[in-house]
Design an enzyme around this catalytic site. Structure first.
Site, PDB file in Angstrom:
ATOM      1  N   GLU A   6      27.549 -10.883   5.025  1.00 22.37           N
ATOM      2  CA  GLU A   6      28.578 -11.412   6.061  1.00 22.37           C
ATOM      3  C   GLU A   6      28.508 -11.555   7.470  1.00 22.37           C
ATOM      4  O   GLU A   6      28.524 -10.598   8.047  1.00 22.37           O
ATOM      5  CB  GLU A   6      29.880 -10.141   6.040  1.00 22.37           C
ATOM      6  CG  GLU A   6      30.699 -10.527   4.597  1.00 22.37           C
ATOM      7  CD  GLU A   6      31.860 -10.230   4.385  1.00 22.37           C
ATOM      8  OE1 GLU A   6      32.458  -8.492   5.506  1.00 22.37           O
ATOM      9  OE2 GLU A   6      32.900  -9.606   3.836  1.00 22.37           O
ATOM     10  N   GLU A  62      33.582 -10.715  -2.852  1.00 25.73           N
ATOM     11  CA  GLU A  62      34.298 -10.021  -2.927  1.00 25.73           C
ATOM     12  C   GLU A  62      35.865 -10.636  -2.834  1.00 25.73           C
ATOM     13  O   GLU A  62      36.324 -11.719  -1.927  1.00 25.73           O
ATOM     14  CB  GLU A  62      34.363  -9.219  -1.464  1.00 25.73           C
ATOM     15  CG  GLU A  62      33.433  -8.082  -1.305  1.00 25.73           C
ATOM     16  CD  GLU A  62      33.226  -8.201   0.650  1.00 25.73           C
ATOM     17  OE1 GLU A  62      33.517  -7.248   0.965  1.00 25.73           O
ATOM     18  OE2 GLU A  62      32.006  -7.480   1.199  1.00 25.73           O
TER      19      GLU A  62
HETATM   20  O1  IFM Z   1      35.633  -2.904   3.762  1.00 23.86           O
HETATM   21  C1  IFM Z   1      35.148  -4.775   3.545  1.00 23.86           C
HETATM   22  C2  IFM Z   1      33.448  -4.764   3.317  1.00 23.86           C
HETATM   23  O2  IFM Z   1      32.473  -4.518   3.778  1.00 23.86           O
HETATM   24  C3  IFM Z   1      33.166  -6.116   3.808  1.00 23.86           C
HETATM   25  N1  IFM Z   1      33.581  -7.427   3.602  1.00 23.86           N
HETATM   26  C4  IFM Z   1      35.170  -6.915   3.958  1.00 23.86           C
HETATM   27  C5  IFM Z   1      35.755  -5.976   3.615  1.00 23.86           C
HETATM   28  C6  IFM Z   1      37.202  -5.225   3.780  1.00 23.86           C
HETATM   29  O3  IFM Z   1      36.969  -4.895   5.230  1.00 23.86           O
END
Ligand code: IFM
Length: 446
Positions: free
Chosen positions: A170, A353
């Site tokens: 990200e 994710e």
């Molecule tokens: O916890 C975070 C993760 O580190 C990166 N993506 C989003 C998740 C939730 O906010």
């Protein structure tokens, strides 16, 4: 027992579809005594930055409990575990490798291999060594080359014990939240910084891809990007333009240079002082071919036209939200995947994710997170729909394996499918974890 369901003939019901769980080093490890300080240590020590004034000193104490945690991962029956490596644990200040850090991660990688769990390793999940930030951090082009050097050392140390390397997690969050909005480490709030930091992060990605191709040609190498699809509040032309602009600024900004070798056209509309400094050859480095693209999705955003700033994000009333305030809107997940597939020539995709923050309810020793089970049910189906519309999606990782340090929110927001009692460090698989395990176990060979 609540179940997760998938359409009957979905490829997601086959054992060839990869299921995993994900974590990140700073969010779970603790073990600060054996690594250099990073920007998140400094940010946590700055009053008012973390909602519950906590830090990552202990976190889930995974540094000392990794054996037990891998037992839990294994008991879930997953095919893969997505973890990140801590740069400040692996590289000393003089740039040499820290053998203590190497042996820690080697133990984890070896244990995962013994258990038949594939290691999906992220090389940077936001824990920049503090001494590099002191030299300018991601505003300094040299940081991209330091990253490349770190990646080379890591790859030579871990080689084929890793199944897949993601360069960055990200970059939007590192660049925008960390350098433009100031709500993540290192906490700079300057509109002139965001795109400059983003460019150096993307350059770091491209340089790392070159290194991975050279020294680790047999691993699957790529990047993980997050998307918050932008929707207009109304059908008016002005709101649609606002949403498109926000989409370019927050989402396309990170994928287009990688897949098309150029930034969205809005770069030309930005004031000169906000534009990144692009040197000859940068875009070629950034747009290295990927073996895979990791996509993280949680929610959407809704925009309306705003005279001063082109777009303004609004909060819709009366919609379902998770505990962190993010709207639950799974349709945006399918629409995102299909629109990316239409817009770009995508490499194979992994959902790296997806998950929900929920305040967990304990009933008779069971963590009854039925809201999270619902969230997973709807979002897994959204992925299945995208596959049925032709998107090449190979796997899905739940965020997160366990409750952990949720950045500026501290420990109050829980994303785990395994509950962590931070007083005792006791882990309990939640109803969502049990449902995920059953879904994985119910797959058949096809
Ligand atoms: O916890 C975070 C993760 O580190 C990166 N993506 C989003 C998740 C939730 O906010």
């Amino acid at each position: 027992m609540m179940k997760l369901s998938l359409p009957k003939n979905s490829p997601m019901r086959s054992t060839s579809f990869t299921y995993g769980v994900a974590t990140a080093s700073f969010q779970i490890e603790g073990g600060v005594e054996d690594r250099l300080p990073c920007i998140w240590d400094t940010f946590c020590a700055t009053p008012g930055k973390i909602a519950d004034n906590s830090n990552g000193d202990i976190a889930c104490d995974h540094y000392h409990r990794w054996q037990d945690d891998i037992e839990i991962i294994s008991s879930l029956g997953v095919d893969a575990y997505r973890l990140s490596l801590s740069w400040p644990r692996l590289i000393k200040k003089d740039g040499s490798i820290n053998e203590l850090g190497v042996s820690y991660y080697l133990s984890i990688l070896n244990r995962l291999r013994d258990k038949g769990i594939k290691a999906y390793v992220t090389l940077y999940h936001w824990d920049l060594p503090q001494h590099l930030e002191d030299d300018g951090g991601w505003l300094n082009r040299a940081t991209a080359y330091k990253f490349q050097d770190y990646v080379k050392k890591v790859v030579l140390a871990f080689g084929n014990k890793v199944h897949s390397y993601a360069t960055l997690n990200e970059p939007f969050c590192s660049a925008y939240l960390g350098y433009e909005a100031g709500i993540h480490a290192p906490g700079h709030a300057d509109v002139n910084y965001g795109k400059k930091a983003a460019h150096h992060l993307l350059l770091a990605h491209g340089l790392a891809m070159e290194t991975l191709k050279k020294y680790s040609p047999d691993t699957e190498n790529g990047i993980v990007l997050n998307f918050t699809p932008a929707y207009p509040e109304t059908d008016s032309v002005r709101d649609k333009i606002a949403a498109e602009y926000a989409d370019d600024y927050f989402n396309q900004w990170y994928i287009k240079p990688i897949l098309d070798g150029e930034y969205p056209a809005i770069n030309q509309q930005l004031p000169k002082e906000q534009q990144p400094e692009i040197l000859p050859g940068d875009m070629e480095i950034i747009s290295q071919p990927l073996d895979f693209l990791g996509i993280n999705f949680y929610t959407r955003a809704v925009y309306r036209h705003n005279l001063a700033n082109i777009y303004e994000e609004i909060q819709l009333p009366n919609v379902d939200r998770t505990d962190i305030g993010w709207e639950i809107y799974p349709q945006a997940f399918t629409e995102l995947l299909v629109s990316l597939d239409t817009r770009y020539t995508l490499p194979p995709v992994f959902i790296t994710e997806n998950g929900a923050a929920m305040a967990d309810i304990c009933i008779n020793g069971e963590v009854a997170d039925y809201g999270r089970v619902d969230y997973y049910d709807q979002h897994l189906s959204a992925v299945a729909q995208a596959i049925s519309q032709g998107v090449d999606i190979k796997g899905y990782f739940a965020w997160s394996l366990m409750d952990n340090f949720e950045w500026a929110e501290g420990y109050r927001k829980r994303f785990g499918i395994v509950h962590v009692d931070y007083e005792t460090q006791c882990r309990t698989i939640k109803a969502s974890g049990l449902a995920y395990r059953n879904l994985i176990a119910s797959r058949t060979d096809k």
